[in-house]
Design a protein around this motif. Sequence first.
Motif, PDB file in Angstrom:
ATOM      1  N   ASN A 124       0.702  -1.251  -0.191  1.00 22.76           N
ATOM      2  CA  ASN A 124      -0.038   0.042  -0.047  1.00 22.76           C
ATOM      3  C   ASN A 124       0.716   1.355   0.073  1.00 22.76           C
ATOM      4  O   ASN A 124       0.143   2.267   0.075  1.00 22.76           O
ATOM      5  N   TYR A 182      -5.466   0.737   7.994  1.00 24.48           N
ATOM      6  CA  TYR A 182      -4.636  -0.259   7.384  1.00 24.48           C
ATOM      7  C   TYR A 182      -4.892  -1.687   7.894  1.00 24.48           C
ATOM      8  O   TYR A 182      -4.954  -2.752   6.940  1.00 24.48           O
ATOM      9  N   LYS A 220      -8.259  -2.636   6.785  1.00 25.25           N
ATOM     10  CA  LYS A 220      -8.520  -3.151   5.258  1.00 25.25           C
ATOM     11  C   LYS A 220      -7.780  -4.600   4.885  1.00 25.25           C
ATOM     12  O   LYS A 220      -8.212  -5.485   4.340  1.00 25.25           O
ATOM     13  N   VAL A 259      -9.286  -7.696   3.393  1.00 21.97           N
ATOM     14  CA  VAL A 259      -8.818  -8.201   1.980  1.00 21.97           C
ATOM     15  C   VAL A 259      -7.760  -9.580   2.352  1.00 21.97           C
ATOM     16  O   VAL A 259      -8.018 -10.413   1.191  1.00 21.97           O
ATOM     17  N   TYR A 319      -7.403  -5.421  -4.828  1.00 25.14           N
ATOM     18  CA  TYR A 319      -7.762  -4.399  -3.949  1.00 25.14           C
ATOM     19  C   TYR A 319      -7.206  -3.173  -4.326  1.00 25.14           C
ATOM     20  O   TYR A 319      -7.479  -2.049  -4.326  1.00 25.14           O
ATOM     21  N   LEU A 320      -5.553  -3.272  -4.612  1.00 25.90           N
ATOM     22  CA  LEU A 320      -4.712  -2.079  -5.082  1.00 25.90           C
ATOM     23  C   LEU A 320      -5.355  -1.609  -6.175  1.00 25.90           C
ATOM     24  O   LEU A 320      -5.285  -0.347  -6.534  1.00 25.90           O
ATOM     25  N   GLU A 340      -8.477  -1.924  -7.862  1.00 24.87           N
ATOM     26  CA  GLU A 340     -10.133  -1.475  -7.909  1.00 24.87           C
ATOM     27  C   GLU A 340     -10.463  -0.979  -6.936  1.00 24.87           C
ATOM     28  O   GLU A 340     -11.476   0.004  -6.650  1.00 24.87           O
ATOM     29  N   LYS A 341      -9.640  -1.053  -5.403  1.00 27.31           N
ATOM     30  CA  LYS A 341     -10.301  -0.624  -4.145  1.00 27.31           C
ATOM     31  C   LYS A 341     -11.838  -1.144  -4.249  1.00 27.31           C
ATOM     32  O   LYS A 341     -12.702  -0.253  -3.382  1.00 27.31           O
ATOM     33  N   ASN A 342     -12.140  -2.359  -4.631  1.00 24.54           N
ATOM     34  CA  ASN A 342     -13.492  -2.846  -4.530  1.00 24.54           C
ATOM     35  C   ASN A 342     -13.437  -4.022  -3.652  1.00 24.54           C
ATOM     36  O   ASN A 342     -12.992  -5.318  -4.244  1.00 24.54           O
ATOM     37  N   ILE A 343     -14.039  -4.123  -2.670  1.00 26.64           N
ATOM     38  CA  ILE A 343     -14.067  -5.241  -1.697  1.00 26.64           C
ATOM     39  C   ILE A 343     -14.989  -6.345  -2.088  1.00 26.64           C
ATOM     40  O   ILE A 343     -14.605  -7.496  -2.046  1.00 26.64           O
TER      41      ILE A 343
END
Length: 232
Positions: free
Chosen positions: A156, A187, A190, A194, A204-205, A207-210
């Motif tokens: 990240n 963090y 997250k 993740v 995740y990096l 799209e930032k979509n869980i």
Amino acid sequence: MLYRKIEKTIVEHLESKSNKVLLIDGARQVGKTYIVRYAGRKLFENFIEINMVEDSLGEKLFEQVKTIEDFYLSLSMIAGDKMQQKENTLIFIDEIQEYPHLLTLLKFLVQDDCFHYIASGSLLGVALLKTTSIPMGSIQKVRMFPLDFEEFLYANGVNEITISILSKKFKKLESLDESMHYKTMDYFRKFLLVGGMPDAVNSYLLEKNIVSVRGIQTETPTTEVVGFLTTK
């Protein structure tokens, strides 16, 4: 690419004068193949990769290999032009558990001293139980896990200085200042969502979509407990 601590172990082994084969054990999809390719291609002009699961489903070139001569012959059928000097040739035997007899053969390949070798596999404990002659003196077995929290921080974009400070305070059980505490806990939350499987972290990096991450987690066949903050 994702920073993985085990890369240092791989590089140190390949650069050493060790007469053992590094055998990397770990669950599927933790990144074993990727990190070996990355390190191996940096260090060797000729990088030869054989996936024994693919071989068992296809040509079965290595299914009946019993001697080093058999092994070299089968290998030459797929990578003969890359079989050069030991100094510039690394042979990566991936998913070696598919053919337990190759674990025994590693001892004799090392003794023959023609090439550098590294191997990886899943459920190697089971494969070793099926092996009639375990060459423990010829292998160095290491375990690879999903990303831990420290590796997640690197992924990240947290820099090495910050991670070093966090690590020291964690070991000394010292508190962080309020802003650093909230940022670190963010963090960590997250990370809990993740997890440490490389595909999930990369998703995740990107799209930032869980929801997308959950889809990858559902497809992952094996899960393992991941560490918190460890040293290099």
